[in-house]
Scaffold this motif. Structure first.
Motif, mmCIF file in Angstrom:
data_model
loop_
_atom_site.group_PDB
_atom_site.id
_atom_site.type_symbol
_atom_site.label_atom_id
_atom_site.label_comp_id
_atom_site.label_asym_id
_atom_site.label_seq_id
_atom_site.Cartn_x
_atom_site.Cartn_y
_atom_site.Cartn_z
ATOM 1 N N LYS A 105 -10.503 1.623 4.173
ATOM 2 C CA LYS A 105 -11.458 2.700 3.874
ATOM 3 C C LYS A 105 -12.876 2.131 3.877
ATOM 4 O O LYS A 105 -13.122 1.089 3.267
ATOM 5 C CB LYS A 105 -11.176 3.293 2.487
ATOM 6 C CG LYS A 105 -9.949 4.140 2.478
ATOM 7 C CD LYS A 105 -9.837 4.909 1.169
ATOM 8 C CE LYS A 105 -8.666 5.755 1.233
ATOM 9 N NZ LYS A 105 -7.585 5.851 0.522
ATOM 10 N N ALA A 122 -3.423 7.801 8.334
ATOM 11 C CA ALA A 122 -3.902 8.150 6.988
ATOM 12 C C ALA A 122 -4.854 7.042 6.562
ATOM 13 O O ALA A 122 -5.206 6.182 7.350
ATOM 14 C CB ALA A 122 -2.736 8.287 6.009
ATOM 15 N N GLY A 123 -5.246 7.073 5.296
ATOM 16 C CA GLY A 123 -6.174 6.047 4.803
ATOM 17 C C GLY A 123 -7.587 6.593 4.810
ATOM 18 O O GLY A 123 -8.331 6.441 3.863
ATOM 19 N N LEU A 155 1.413 9.122 -4.344
ATOM 20 C CA LEU A 155 2.371 8.231 -3.674
ATOM 21 C C LEU A 155 2.357 8.313 -2.163
ATOM 22 O O LEU A 155 2.465 7.297 -1.504
ATOM 23 C CB LEU A 155 3.804 8.442 -4.198
ATOM 24 C CG LEU A 155 4.821 7.396 -3.757
ATOM 25 C CD1 LEU A 155 4.335 5.989 -4.074
ATOM 26 C CD2 LEU A 155 6.158 7.638 -4.420
ATOM 27 N N HIS A 156 2.231 9.512 -1.604
ATOM 28 C CA HIS A 156 2.134 9.556 -0.143
ATOM 29 C C HIS A 156 1.329 10.778 0.295
ATOM 30 O O HIS A 156 0.533 11.310 -0.487
ATOM 31 C CB HIS A 156 3.516 9.469 0.521
ATOM 32 C CG HIS A 156 3.465 8.751 1.830
ATOM 33 N ND1 HIS A 156 3.233 9.400 3.018
ATOM 34 C CD2 HIS A 156 3.579 7.439 2.145
ATOM 35 C CE1 HIS A 156 3.201 8.509 4.005
ATOM 36 N NE2 HIS A 156 3.413 7.308 3.503
ATOM 37 N N ILE A 157 1.574 11.225 1.523
ATOM 38 C CA ILE A 157 0.739 12.266 2.126
ATOM 39 C C ILE A 157 1.128 13.651 1.608
ATOM 40 O O ILE A 157 2.306 13.992 1.587
ATOM 41 C CB ILE A 157 0.866 12.186 3.657
ATOM 42 C CG1 ILE A 157 0.210 10.887 4.132
ATOM 43 C CG2 ILE A 157 0.262 13.400 4.337
ATOM 44 C CD1 ILE A 157 0.397 10.583 5.594
ATOM 45 N N PHE A 203 0.870 -1.179 0.000
ATOM 46 C CA PHE A 203 0.000 0.000 0.000
ATOM 47 C C PHE A 203 0.907 1.229 0.000
ATOM 48 O O PHE A 203 1.907 1.258 0.711
ATOM 49 C CB PHE A 203 -0.852 -0.104 1.266
ATOM 50 C CG PHE A 203 -1.812 1.026 1.533
ATOM 51 C CD1 PHE A 203 -2.457 1.690 0.506
ATOM 52 C CD2 PHE A 203 -2.115 1.384 2.846
ATOM 53 C CE1 PHE A 203 -3.356 2.715 0.782
ATOM 54 C CE2 PHE A 203 -3.012 2.401 3.128
ATOM 55 C CZ PHE A 203 -3.632 3.073 2.090
ATOM 56 N N GLY A 228 -2.883 12.812 8.315
ATOM 57 C CA GLY A 228 -2.724 13.431 7.001
ATOM 58 C C GLY A 228 -3.508 12.688 5.947
ATOM 59 O O GLY A 228 -4.118 11.649 6.219
ATOM 60 N N VAL A 229 -3.513 13.247 4.741
ATOM 61 C CA VAL A 229 -4.203 12.578 3.643
ATOM 62 C C VAL A 229 -3.261 12.476 2.450
ATOM 63 O O VAL A 229 -2.501 13.398 2.159
ATOM 64 C CB VAL A 229 -5.532 13.283 3.288
ATOM 65 C CG1 VAL A 229 -5.312 14.717 2.912
ATOM 66 C CG2 VAL A 229 -6.231 12.578 2.137
ATOM 67 N N GLY A 230 -3.298 11.314 1.836
ATOM 68 C CA GLY A 230 -2.477 11.092 0.654
ATOM 69 C C GLY A 230 -3.265 10.287 -0.347
ATOM 70 O O GLY A 230 -4.470 10.088 -0.189
ATOM 71 N N SER A 231 -2.600 9.820 -1.377
ATOM 72 C CA SER A 231 -3.273 8.953 -2.340
ATOM 73 C C SER A 231 -2.234 8.118 -3.061
ATOM 74 O O SER A 231 -1.047 8.466 -3.066
ATOM 75 C CB SER A 231 -4.080 9.771 -3.352
ATOM 76 O OG SER A 231 -3.203 10.489 -4.196
ATOM 77 N N THR A 232 -2.692 7.019 -3.634
ATOM 78 C CA THR A 232 -1.776 6.174 -4.406
ATOM 79 C C THR A 232 -1.236 6.979 -5.584
ATOM 80 O O THR A 232 -0.072 6.849 -5.958
ATOM 81 C CB THR A 232 -2.533 4.921 -4.897
ATOM 82 O OG1 THR A 232 -3.141 4.309 -3.758
ATOM 83 C CG2 THR A 232 -1.603 3.925 -5.563
ATOM 84 N N TYR A 245 0.824 4.053 1.334
ATOM 85 C CA TYR A 245 1.060 4.616 2.670
ATOM 86 C C TYR A 245 2.119 3.769 3.406
ATOM 87 O O TYR A 245 3.070 4.304 3.980
ATOM 88 C CB TYR A 245 -0.285 4.643 3.407
ATOM 89 C CG TYR A 245 -0.255 5.082 4.847
ATOM 90 C CD1 TYR A 245 0.373 6.263 5.241
ATOM 91 C CD2 TYR A 245 -0.909 4.324 5.834
ATOM 92 C CE1 TYR A 245 0.367 6.661 6.572
ATOM 93 C CE2 TYR A 245 -0.933 4.719 7.156
ATOM 94 C CZ TYR A 245 -0.287 5.882 7.532
ATOM 95 O OH TYR A 245 -0.301 6.274 8.855
HETATM 96 O O1 3SK Z 1 -5.239 7.176 1.938
HETATM 97 C C1 3SK Z 1 -4.271 7.871 2.215
HETATM 98 O O2 3SK Z 1 -4.401 8.837 2.984
HETATM 99 C C2 3SK Z 1 -2.906 7.559 1.660
HETATM 100 C C3 3SK Z 1 -1.825 8.083 2.293
HETATM 101 C C4 3SK Z 1 -0.560 7.845 1.811
HETATM 102 C C5 3SK Z 1 -0.385 7.084 0.703
HETATM 103 C C6 3SK Z 1 -1.470 6.545 0.068
HETATM 104 C C7 3SK Z 1 -2.740 6.790 0.532
HETATM 105 C C8 3SK Z 1 -3.891 6.184 -0.228
#
Ligand code: 3SK
Length: 512
Positions: free
Chosen positions: A501, A291-292, A321-323, A219, A314-318, A221
């Motif tokens: 999630k 996160a997540g 890549l990260h937060i 994942f 914090g918030v991130g996304s794939t 994160y």
């Molecule tokens: O869902 C998140 O907040 C997240 C954080 C870091 C990397 C990836 C994701 C999806």
């Protein structure tokens, strides 16, 4: 002159040998064989894995599918594939055979490396796969496969091939909270970009740290928490392949004394419930991250009080890549996602792409150095997500007058009651403030006049019971008349993605 080699494995792995960390543990297994992998062993073993790939005629850019638990072969394969110029594709270890079939075929991987514990579910997924030329099993190798040991034995130790910083390095499959998995393609410079920004400037991770991340390395994160951030500074990671139950997590905090603990909201809630019953665990934590999904304020506050270490939410996304949006140590306001991480910019826009002001809800767009190159074989989706330098997140946020961001929900999860937007997350936060409630999910449901009203699904803490009307009054008082759930259903568990999630769409459709 010749271009410098931007292969990420040089920075994250081989640099540590030149800097005198060859004997330092990079990874320590907390379960299974409890092995230790030093930086020196990782440099050699990843080079040997790269050599084994090339010996097996793997060419640059071919995909190496990884269905590998958190164990020391994970970093060996990940960095080894990159050293060979191939593309490692870590895949969620909690999927069904049908989804593995889809992802492995979609990636067109030519080599699959799989942990023996996962073979039973992966084997049916590759029966009809004609792209795979080698299947490598970590552990005992069933017929038609090679053991990891046999695959790598006697292979030359390969140096990291020369790569451009914009060259593809690895893919991650994003499940999203709905929809089909999409291959998210990342380049060599992205891992360093996240460790130079969130890792260095928000976490402030240093060489003396030991990290334990409950989010696994497949994942994004977990990959940052457990691999790129500690490896950027020569720190140590504790890895655990099993399910992070409260007992297992507390055991790791006590026995391995991580200084940084990376969790997800559901787990923090479960750990708190366990600690409030069974006592505060022994630990050496200086910082935690979450996160997540957004961390309910009350969970953060209770955790800080009980454990004495803050949670940096914090918030991130794939895709990024990260937060990229986060609270910071010493400047935490629970219930918010903080401010943009240094190096990243964000915007909140309405449905016409116009910026919205403080106090208004808008979709979050982000721009920064770790954005993915795009999705594999999904041109339309790539174009609607990666708009020039901006990436659409699909999350709705509000900015406070102080410039902090407050999560309102996924674009798809928001709904209107009496013409006013309701954020399921805000109602859920109010619900989990109630002493009997462990977790909650809120979705719209039609009332007898065919109008949307909030409905709550709640999981109770162990040994608790609930008066639904009292819970409705509790929420009404906290957040206002129109937002309280008109229906409350107690459930054993909430439907979630493998990464924790809540899948509200399943509750909306009455599928659970
Ligand atoms: O869902 C998140 O907040 C997240 C954080 C870091 C990397 C990836 C994701 C999806």
């Amino acid at each position: 002159g010749a271009a410098a080699n931007a292969n990420a494995a040089l920075y994250f792995v081989d640099r540590h040998i030149a800097e005198g960390r060859a004997d330092k543990p990079a990874f320590v297994e907390a379960d299974g064989a409890k092995r230790i992998l030093t930086y020196g062993q990782l440099a050699t073993d990843s080079g040997r894995f790269a050599g084994a790939l090339i010996r097996s005629a793997v060419r640059r850019e071919e995909r190496i599918a990884m269905v590998i638990r958190d164990q020391i072969e994970f970093p060996v394969v990940f960095w080894g594939a990159m050293k060979a110029g191939a593309i490692p594709v870590p895949i969620n270890t909690l999927l069904s055979s049908a989804v593995y079939e889809q992802i492995i075929a979609d990636s067109r991987a030519t080599v699959l490396v799989v942990s023996e514990e996962l073979w039973e579910v992966v084997e049916p997924a590759i029966r009809d796969n004609t792209a795979l030329r080698a299947v490598v099993v970590i552990g005992a190798a069933p017929g038609g496969t090679k053991s990891f040991r046999a695959f790598t034995e006697g292979a030359p130790v390969q140096e990291a091939v020369t790569c451009h910083e914009d060259e593809l390095a690895f893919w991650l499959y994003s499940s999203g909270s709905t929809g089909q998995p999409k291959g998210v393609r990342h380049v060599h410079s992205s891992l360093k970009a996240t460790s130079d920004t969130f890792g260095a400037q928000v976490l402030g991770i240093r060489e003396e740290d030991t990290v334990y991340s409950v989010a696994k390395m497949f994942f994004a994160y977990g990959l940052g928490n457990a691999m790129s951030f500690p490896m950027a500074v020569g720190a140590t990671t504790v890895i655990f392949g099993g399910r992070p139950t409260p007992d297992a997590a507390f055991g790791i905090l006590k026995d391995h004394r991580p200084t940084i603990f990376c969790g997800v909201p559901t787990l923090f809630a479960a750990l708190l419930a366990a600690a409030e019953q069974g006592g505060t665990p022994e630990h050496g934590l200086r910082l935690c991250t979450s996160a997540g999904e957004a961390l309910p304020r009350e969970v953060g506050e209770r955790w800080s009080r009980l454990i004495g270490a803050e949670i940096v939410d914090g918030v991130g996304s794939t895709e990024m890549l990260h937060i990229f949006l986060s609270n910071a140590p010493g400047d935490i306001v629970y219930g918010t996602s903080g401010r943009p991480v240094p190096g990243y910019e964000v915007r909140l826009v309405d449905e016409h792409d116009e910026d919205v002001g403080p106090g208004e809800v808008g979709e979050l767009l982000v721009r920064g150095p770790s954005a993915a190159e795009g999705y594999w074989n999904r041109r339309d989706k790539s174009r609607s997500t990666f708009e020039g330098h901006w990436t659409r997140t699909g999350d709705k946020y509000e900015r406070t007058a102080e410039g902090r961001f407050v999560y309102c929900g996924r674009t798809d999860d928001m709904f209107k009651v009496s013409g006013i937007w309701v954020s399921p997350f805000e109602v859920e936060q109010a619900l989990v403030d109630h002493p009997a409630v462990l977790e909650a999910a809120v979705v719209p449901q039609r009332d007898d006049q065919d109008l949307d009203k909030p409905k709550a699904f709640v999981v109770l803490k162990e040994g608790q019971s609930l008066d639904p009307d009292a819970l409705k009054d509790f929420v009404k008082e906290k957040i206002g008349m129109w937002k309280y759930p008109r229906w409350v259903e107690v459930v054993e568990e909430l439907p979630k993605t493998a990464t924790g999630k809540i899948q509200r769409f399943k509750l909306r459709e009455g599928r659970c």
